[in-house]
Design an enzyme around this catalytic site. Structure first.
Site, PDB file in Angstrom:
ATOM      1  N   GLY A   1       0.818  -1.215   0.000  1.00 37.32           N
ATOM      2  CA  GLY A   1       0.000   0.000   0.000  1.00 37.32           C
ATOM      3  C   GLY A   1       0.848   1.259   0.000  1.00 37.32           C
TER       4      GLY A   1
ATOM      5  N   HIS B   1       2.058   4.626  -4.982  1.00 38.15           N
ATOM      6  CA  HIS B   1       2.674   5.789  -5.638  1.00 38.15           C
ATOM      7  C   HIS B   1       3.019   5.413  -7.081  1.00 38.15           C
ATOM      8  CE1 HIS B   1       6.413   3.606  -4.982  1.00 38.15           C
ATOM      9  NE2 HIS B   1       6.194   3.596  -3.673  1.00 38.15           N
TER      10      HIS B   1
ATOM     11  N   HIS C   1       4.684   2.031  -7.851  1.00 35.18           N
ATOM     12  CA  HIS C   1       3.755   0.900  -7.952  1.00 35.18           C
ATOM     13  C   HIS C   1       3.021   0.940  -9.296  1.00 35.18           C
ATOM     14  CE1 HIS C   1       3.676   1.442  -3.352  1.00 35.18           C
ATOM     15  NE2 HIS C   1       4.299   0.305  -3.555  1.00 35.18           N
TER      16      HIS C   1
ATOM     17  N   GLN D   1       7.618  -9.259   8.205  1.00 36.09           N
ATOM     18  CA  GLN D   1       8.874  -8.794   7.619  1.00 36.09           C
ATOM     19  C   GLN D   1       9.409  -7.547   8.307  1.00 36.09           C
ATOM     20  OE1 GLN D   1       6.979  -8.147   3.663  1.00 36.09           O
ATOM     21  NE2 GLN D   1       8.268  -6.332   3.567  1.00 36.09           N
TER      22      GLN D   1
ATOM     23  N   GLU E   1      13.191  -2.608  -9.032  1.00 43.23           N
ATOM     24  CA  GLU E   1      14.641  -2.651  -8.808  1.00 43.23           C
ATOM     25  C   GLU E   1      15.077  -1.758  -7.656  1.00 43.23           C
ATOM     26  OE1 GLU E   1      16.664  -1.795 -12.441  1.00 43.23           O
ATOM     27  OE2 GLU E   1      16.271  -3.799 -13.243  1.00 43.23           O
TER      28      GLU E   1
ATOM     29  N   ASP F   1      14.195  -2.115  -4.783  1.00 46.62           N
ATOM     30  CA  ASP F   1      14.473  -3.114  -3.745  1.00 46.62           C
ATOM     31  C   ASP F   1      15.175  -4.289  -4.418  1.00 46.62           C
ATOM     32  OD1 ASP F   1      12.745  -1.851  -1.495  1.00 46.62           O
ATOM     33  OD2 ASP F   1      11.458  -1.869  -3.239  1.00 46.62           O
TER      34      ASP F   1
ATOM     35  N   ARG G   1       7.508   5.099   2.251  1.00 42.72           N
ATOM     36  CA  ARG G   1       8.117   5.699   3.444  1.00 42.72           C
ATOM     37  C   ARG G   1       8.411   7.190   3.268  1.00 42.72           C
ATOM     38  NH1 ARG G   1      10.377   0.416   4.483  1.00 42.72           N
ATOM     39  NH2 ARG G   1       9.842  -0.158   6.608  1.00 42.72           N
TER      40      ARG G   1
END
Ligand code: AMP
Length: 271
Positions: free
Chosen positions: A27, A30, A33, A57, A145, A147, A183
């Site tokens: 969620g 942005h 996504h 996690q 990418e 992450d 974040r």
């Protein structure tokens, strides 16, 4: 766009589809996504997005508590994109009804970068991705990418276990080149300015990597410089091969990886 609130409705509705693209998210939707969703839309007949903030996690309770969550707003953005066929909003029990402890363990050589600093994080990620794949049974999964370590580990696990392909998608950045992240909602304007400056520094540091130098000393020097200039905590600054994540000493096929804290928010990037 059909909203699927539990596994029973998901199994019933997805049964006829055999060209399904899956975009798993936590969620805080942005444009990063949305770029994954666009790619799924291009490659697959149907696209399903999941929103599930996976408690397993999070190695830090405070981080889980402050993680941005606004399902109503997320659904609004997803609906507006007109690119999504299904949104899956599982409850904790839809994913973890089988109470057996996960047997997923990281290989010793994979305990690098974030795995070294966030104990249990990737075990949690791999466990939830394994469970989601078993439930959704997609042909393709689209992951970012930004992450890259997560993408690398998930791809390695899922492509061995299932027929599913994991497709890498480019990092989407804001106008100041800061990598988009849910974040970032926890950052103020001045934090975001610092993040933009750090991105510029990373590009410069990478540009100046020269295989004749001692890379580890060179990166250590710049890591300390960043810590001193911006008064930030840095978990790591490392050059690694982008395909196997092994430490690298040359720019070719490599990414410069960083994890650092701004306003107590942990940010990662690779350039
Ligand atoms: P998250 O909701 O943060 O768990 O991310 C869900 C998916 O979106 C993961 O595959 C991420 O790698 C991907 N993602 C997050 N931020 C970006 C970005 N700025 N650009 C591309 N993909 C991203």
């Amino acid at each position: 766009m059909k909203v699927l609130l539990n596994n029973a409705s998901l199994f019933e509705i997805l049964r006829p589809f055999n060209d399904l693209g899956f975009v798993p998210t936590m969620g805080g939707i942005h444009k990063g996504h949305l770029s994954l969703i666009n790619k799924s839309n291009k490659f697959c007949k149907k696209t399903i997005v999941s929103i599930f903030v996976n408690p397993k996690q999070f190695n830090n309770k405070k981080d889980l508590k402050s993680y941005p969550q606004n399902i109503k707003n997320d659904l609004k953005i997803l609906r507006k994109s007109k690119k999504i066929d299904f949104v899956y909003l599982p409850k904790f029990n839809d994913i973890y009804k089988d109470k057996n402890k996960s047997k997923i363990k990281l290989h010793k050589k994979d305990k690098i970068l974030c795995a070294k600093f966030r104990k249990g994080h990737f075990e949690g990620v791999l466990d939830v991705m394994d469970k989601l794949t078993k439930i959704v049974r997609p042909q393709k999964i689209f992951m970012g990418e930004k992450d890259l370590q997560q993408l690398y580990l998930v791809k390695k696990l899922l492509e061995k276990k299932y027929k599913t392909k994991v497709i890498a998608c480019k990092t989407i950045r804001d106008k100041n080149k800061v990598a988009l992240s849910s974040r970032n909602l926890l950052l103020n304007k001045s934090n975001l300015n610092v993040a933009a400056k750090i991105y510029k520094k990373l590009i410069n540091i990478k540009k100046n990597i020269n295989k004749n130098k001692n890379i580890s000393d060179f990166l250590n020097f710049h890591k300390n410089k960043l810590i001193n200039i911006y008064k930030i905590k840095i978990d790591y600054l490392e050059l690694r091969n982008k395909n196997n994540l092994k430490i690298s000493s040359r720019k070719k096929n490599s990414r410069l990886f960083i994890a650092y804290y701004l306003n107590n928010v942990r940010l990662i990037d690779n350039v």
